[in-house]
Design an enzyme around this catalytic site. Sequence first.
Site, PDB file in Angstrom:
ATOM      1  N   SER A  28       0.845  -1.096   0.125  1.00 33.61           N
ATOM      2  CA  SER A  28       0.051  -0.112  -0.115  1.00 33.61           C
ATOM      3  C   SER A  28       0.825   1.260   0.009  1.00 33.61           C
ATOM      4  CB  SER A  28      -1.046  -0.044   1.215  1.00 33.61           C
ATOM      5  OG  SER A  28      -1.936   0.984   1.091  1.00 33.61           O
ATOM      6  N   ASN A  29       0.487   2.399   0.428  1.00 33.40           N
ATOM      7  CA  ASN A  29       1.120   3.643   0.614  1.00 33.40           C
ATOM      8  C   ASN A  29       0.715   4.658   1.720  1.00 33.40           C
ATOM      9  OD1 ASN A  29      -1.222   5.451  -0.288  1.00 33.40           O
ATOM     10  ND2 ASN A  29      -1.050   3.998  -2.116  1.00 33.40           N
TER      11      ASN A  29
END
Length: 216
Positions: A28-29
Amino acid sequence: MPASKKKLKIIVTAGGTREYIDPVRFLSNASSGQMGYALARAALKAGHRVTLISAPTALTAPAKAKLLRVVSCLDMFRAVKKEFPRCDCLIMAAAVSDYTPVKTEKRKIKKKTGLLTLQFKPTPDILAWAGRHKKKSQILVGFALEDKNVKKNAESKLQKKNLDLIVANKPDAIAAKQSAVLLKSPSGPWQALPYQSKQRTAACILRMIEKLFVEN
Ligand code: CTP
């Protein structure tokens, strides 16, 4: 809302998508979803109808928005494909993962000695898809996160993805409460918004979108 102002149906995507590697781990981020949620609030405040397609965040969605929770890029893509034909405007504020694991393991990957190699494949570009399928009456807004050549790279996204407005920002905007963004439509000049809260930035972006509708 003034009688002359059209009530729009606006879709906002928000948050960072998650691409699961196994049942407990994902790619993810650092996106917090704040910009997307601020845009949803600003649109509701201006009297528009809002569908918020949200990847996981720690935020509370505005009660008046239609909330669609998604996890991965593919989930978000499905939700956008379903909602897009009936909207006036799509704002892709989500930080969508560009890659997803080739294989999601059904069981938790066990620790071993030595290197672990994972393979990732590209995800569909939701915004580019919308750019290919939009009707003339629809307004498409994208974000560009750039750490160098900000204007040049963002302008290339504006053209390539067939957008009506691009919002360019830098990595320091991720998960921050405030940000400084640059805005551009295909025919207009670059417009720099001051470093300010994301709620104020969202209100400015929304005013720009409403202006584009009047001109469209
Ligand atoms: N986006 C999307 N689908 C993806 C990746 C990005 O719809 N699979 C959207 C984002 O929501 C954003 C815009 O595309 O509105 C630009 O995202 P950004 O990460 O800045 O750029 P990319 O197109 O992914 O290109 P790069 O990462 O190489 O800069």
